[in-house]
Design a protein around this motif. Structure first.
Motif, PDB file in Angstrom:
ATOM      1  N   MET A   1      40.637   5.530  17.132  1.00  0.00           N
ATOM      2  CA  MET A   1      41.938   4.996  17.620  1.00  0.00           C
ATOM      3  C   MET A   1      41.482   3.932  17.300  1.00  0.00           C
ATOM      4  SD  MET A   1      44.529   6.473  19.011  1.00  0.00           S
ATOM      5  CE  MET A   1      44.439   8.189  19.418  1.00  0.00           C
ATOM      6  N   ASN A   2      42.421   2.484  17.182  1.00  0.00           N
ATOM      7  CA  ASN A   2      42.996   1.389  17.764  1.00  0.00           C
ATOM      8  C   ASN A   2      43.825   1.280  18.885  1.00  0.00           C
ATOM      9  OD1 ASN A   2      44.849   0.795  16.321  1.00  0.00           O
ATOM     10  ND2 ASN A   2      44.085   0.136  14.714  1.00  0.00           N
ATOM     11  N   ILE A   3      44.079   0.195  19.222  1.00  0.00           N
ATOM     12  CA  ILE A   3      45.150   0.005  20.389  1.00  0.00           C
ATOM     13  C   ILE A   3      46.130  -0.099  20.051  1.00  0.00           C
ATOM     14  CG2 ILE A   3      44.966  -2.427  20.321  1.00  0.00           C
ATOM     15  CD1 ILE A   3      45.275  -0.320  23.622  1.00  0.00           C
ATOM     16  N   SER A   4      46.865  -0.173  18.940  1.00  0.00           N
ATOM     17  CA  SER A   4      47.832  -0.186  17.845  1.00  0.00           C
ATOM     18  C   SER A   4      48.630   1.916  17.697  1.00  0.00           C
ATOM     19  CB  SER A   4      48.069  -0.785  16.393  1.00  0.00           C
ATOM     20  OG  SER A   4      47.918  -1.619  17.230  1.00  0.00           O
ATOM     21  N   GLN A   5      47.579   1.702  17.046  1.00  0.00           N
ATOM     22  CA  GLN A   5      47.462   3.976  17.364  1.00  0.00           C
ATOM     23  C   GLN A   5      47.521   4.728  18.210  1.00  0.00           C
ATOM     24  OE1 GLN A   5      43.508   3.755  14.721  1.00  0.00           O
ATOM     25  NE2 GLN A   5      44.558   3.998  13.130  1.00  0.00           N
ATOM     26  N   ALA A   6      47.051   4.176  19.465  1.00  0.00           N
ATOM     27  CA  ALA A   6      47.177   4.902  20.838  1.00  0.00           C
ATOM     28  C   ALA A   6      48.466   4.960  20.966  1.00  0.00           C
ATOM     29  CB  ALA A   6      46.098   4.018  21.629  1.00  0.00           C
ATOM     30  N   VAL A   7      49.158   2.895  20.692  1.00  0.00           N
ATOM     31  CA  VAL A   7      50.738   3.281  21.497  1.00  0.00           C
ATOM     32  C   VAL A   7      51.551   3.188  20.936  1.00  0.00           C
ATOM     33  CG1 VAL A   7      52.539   1.152  21.306  1.00  0.00           C
ATOM     34  CG2 VAL A   7      49.890   0.129  22.340  1.00  0.00           C
ATOM     35  N   VAL A   8      51.096   3.740  19.259  1.00  0.00           N
ATOM     36  CA  VAL A   8      52.248   4.985  18.503  1.00  0.00           C
ATOM     37  C   VAL A   8      52.325   6.305  19.259  1.00  0.00           C
ATOM     38  CG1 VAL A   8      52.902   5.603  16.235  1.00  0.00           C
ATOM     39  CG2 VAL A   8      52.273   3.249  16.708  1.00  0.00           C
ATOM     40  N   LYS A   9      51.469   6.775  18.817  1.00  0.00           N
ATOM     41  CA  LYS A   9      50.637   7.990  19.678  1.00  0.00           C
ATOM     42  C   LYS A   9      51.373   8.684  20.983  1.00  0.00           C
ATOM     43  CE  LYS A   9      46.907   9.781  16.381  1.00  0.00           C
ATOM     44  NZ  LYS A   9      47.914  10.619  15.754  1.00  0.00           N
ATOM     45  N   ARG A  10      51.348   7.057  22.002  1.00  0.00           N
ATOM     46  CA  ARG A  10      52.157   7.660  23.226  1.00  0.00           C
ATOM     47  C   ARG A  10      53.282   7.485  23.547  1.00  0.00           C
ATOM     48  NH1 ARG A  10      51.819  10.052  27.942  1.00  0.00           N
ATOM     49  NH2 ARG A  10      51.961   8.499  29.880  1.00  0.00           N
ATOM     50  N   PHE A  67      49.798   3.377  30.620  1.00  0.00           N
ATOM     51  CA  PHE A  67      48.626   3.743  29.966  1.00  0.00           C
ATOM     52  C   PHE A  67      47.542   4.779  29.873  1.00  0.00           C
ATOM     53  CE2 PHE A  67      50.201  -1.179  28.461  1.00  0.00           C
ATOM     54  CZ  PHE A  67      49.679  -0.639  26.897  1.00  0.00           C
ATOM     55  N   ASP A  68      48.058   5.567  31.945  1.00  0.00           N
ATOM     56  CA  ASP A  68      47.685   6.688  31.874  1.00  0.00           C
ATOM     57  C   ASP A  68      47.561   7.694  31.240  1.00  0.00           C
ATOM     58  OD1 ASP A  68      45.967   7.640  33.856  1.00  0.00           O
ATOM     59  OD2 ASP A  68      47.683   7.923  35.198  1.00  0.00           O
ATOM     60  N   SER A  69      46.460   7.616  29.844  1.00  0.00           N
ATOM     61  CA  SER A  69      46.669   8.466  29.161  1.00  0.00           C
ATOM     62  C   SER A  69      45.062   8.331  28.378  1.00  0.00           C
ATOM     63  CB  SER A  69      47.900   8.203  27.335  1.00  0.00           C
ATOM     64  OG  SER A  69      47.381   9.227  26.630  1.00  0.00           O
ATOM     65  N   ASP A  70      44.667   9.713  28.034  1.00  0.00           N
ATOM     66  CA  ASP A  70      42.969   9.942  27.005  1.00  0.00           C
ATOM     67  C   ASP A  70      43.512   9.518  26.041  1.00  0.00           C
ATOM     68  OD1 ASP A  70      42.005  11.254  29.815  1.00  0.00           O
ATOM     69  OD2 ASP A  70      42.662  13.337  29.079  1.00  0.00           O
ATOM     70  N   LEU A  71      44.566   8.694  25.255  1.00  0.00           N
ATOM     71  CA  LEU A  71      44.845   7.811  24.129  1.00  0.00           C
ATOM     72  C   LEU A  71      44.139   6.475  24.999  1.00  0.00           C
ATOM     73  CD1 LEU A  71      48.729   8.889  23.067  1.00  0.00           C
ATOM     74  CD2 LEU A  71      46.006   9.676  22.173  1.00  0.00           C
ATOM     75  N   PHE A  72      44.265   6.340  25.809  1.00  0.00           N
ATOM     76  CA  PHE A  72      43.445   5.357  25.735  1.00  0.00           C
ATOM     77  C   PHE A  72      41.984   4.821  26.323  1.00  0.00           C
ATOM     78  CE2 PHE A  72      48.109   4.713  25.670  1.00  0.00           C
ATOM     79  CZ  PHE A  72      48.260   3.266  24.852  1.00  0.00           C
ATOM     80  N   THR A  73      41.497   6.297  26.264  1.00  0.00           N
ATOM     81  CA  THR A  73      39.188   5.790  26.573  1.00  0.00           C
ATOM     82  C   THR A  73      38.895   6.169  24.660  1.00  0.00           C
ATOM     83  OG1 THR A  73      40.678   7.651  28.563  1.00  0.00           O
ATOM     84  CG2 THR A  73      37.773   7.237  27.487  1.00  0.00           C
ATOM     85  N   ASN A  74      37.808   5.625  25.422  1.00  0.00           N
ATOM     86  CA  ASN A  74      37.421   5.458  23.631  1.00  0.00           C
ATOM     87  C   ASN A  74      37.854   4.338  22.847  1.00  0.00           C
ATOM     88  OD1 ASN A  74      35.246   6.860  25.384  1.00  0.00           O
ATOM     89  ND2 ASN A  74      35.732   8.206  25.084  1.00  0.00           N
ATOM     90  N   LEU A  75      38.290   3.306  22.494  1.00  0.00           N
ATOM     91  CA  LEU A  75      39.093   2.694  22.163  1.00  0.00           C
ATOM     92  C   LEU A  75      38.213   2.344  20.830  1.00  0.00           C
ATOM     93  CD1 LEU A  75      42.643   1.218  23.366  1.00  0.00           C
ATOM     94  CD2 LEU A  75      42.586   3.504  22.363  1.00  0.00           C
ATOM     95  N   GLU A  76      38.390   2.157  20.174  1.00  0.00           N
ATOM     96  CA  GLU A  76      37.957   1.136  18.698  1.00  0.00           C
ATOM     97  C   GLU A  76      37.538   0.096  19.768  1.00  0.00           C
ATOM     98  OE1 GLU A  76      38.813   1.681  15.150  1.00  0.00           O
ATOM     99  OE2 GLU A  76      39.427   3.614  14.878  1.00  0.00           O
ATOM    100  N   GLN A  77      36.284  -0.728  19.409  1.00  0.00           N
ATOM    101  CA  GLN A  77      36.274  -2.320  19.979  1.00  0.00           C
ATOM    102  C   GLN A  77      37.100  -3.230  18.568  1.00  0.00           C
ATOM    103  OE1 GLN A  77      32.462  -3.338  20.228  1.00  0.00           O
ATOM    104  NE2 GLN A  77      33.114  -5.658  20.049  1.00  0.00           N
ATOM    105  N   GLU A  78      37.524  -3.831  19.096  1.00  0.00           N
ATOM    106  CA  GLU A  78      38.724  -4.495  18.342  1.00  0.00           C
ATOM    107  C   GLU A  78      38.330  -6.179  17.740  1.00  0.00           C
ATOM    108  OE1 GLU A  78      42.277  -3.713  17.496  1.00  0.00           O
ATOM    109  OE2 GLU A  78      41.796  -2.455  18.472  1.00  0.00           O
ATOM    110  N   ILE A  79      36.939  -6.528  18.560  1.00  0.00           N
ATOM    111  CA  ILE A  79      36.456  -7.359  18.201  1.00  0.00           C
ATOM    112  C   ILE A  79      34.605  -7.303  17.204  1.00  0.00           C
ATOM    113  CG2 ILE A  79      35.293  -9.326  18.829  1.00  0.00           C
ATOM    114  CD1 ILE A  79      36.796  -9.660  21.063  1.00  0.00           C
ATOM    115  N   LYS A  80      34.756  -7.521  16.111  1.00  0.00           N
ATOM    116  CA  LYS A  80      34.093  -6.940  15.297  1.00  0.00           C
ATOM    117  C   LYS A  80      33.153  -8.341  14.779  1.00  0.00           C
ATOM    118  CE  LYS A  80      36.012  -2.780  14.337  1.00  0.00           C
ATOM    119  NZ  LYS A  80      36.060  -1.608  13.869  1.00  0.00           N
TER     120      LYS A  80
END
Length: 80
Positions: A1-10, A67-80
């Motif tokens: 999951m990336n940050i944008s997806q985590a924000v939407v789910k939150r 941002f205190d949610s498990d959704l924001f743990t172990n996010l995909e690395q954004e810089i590749k």
């Protein structure tokens, strides 16, 4: 999951917890419904922190609480 997806789910989970529609969230946050819809639909990839702060204000929570949610743990690395 990336940050944008985590924000939407939150955002979606907070709305469900509070029995709010996306339209109601936009009204109480002072953000246009189209902006919130763009975030939820993924048309806006990078929701700005000022927008997230307004959403938090409308929800009655702090940015830290958002941002205190498990959704924001172990996010995909954004810089590749």
């Amino acid at each position: 999951m990336n940050i944008s997806q985590a924000v939407v789910k939150r955002i979606e989970s907070l709305c469900i917890e509070r029995n709010l529609t996306i339209n109601a969230l936009s009204n109480i946050s002072g953000i246009t419904q189209s902006t919130v819809n763009d975030i939820i639909s993924g048309r806006t990839y990078n929701a700005g922190i000022a927008t997230i702060k307004k959403l938090c204000d409308g929800l009655g929570i702090s940015v830290r609480d958002f941002f205190d949610s498990d959704l924001f743990t172990n996010l995909e690395q954004e810089i590749k």
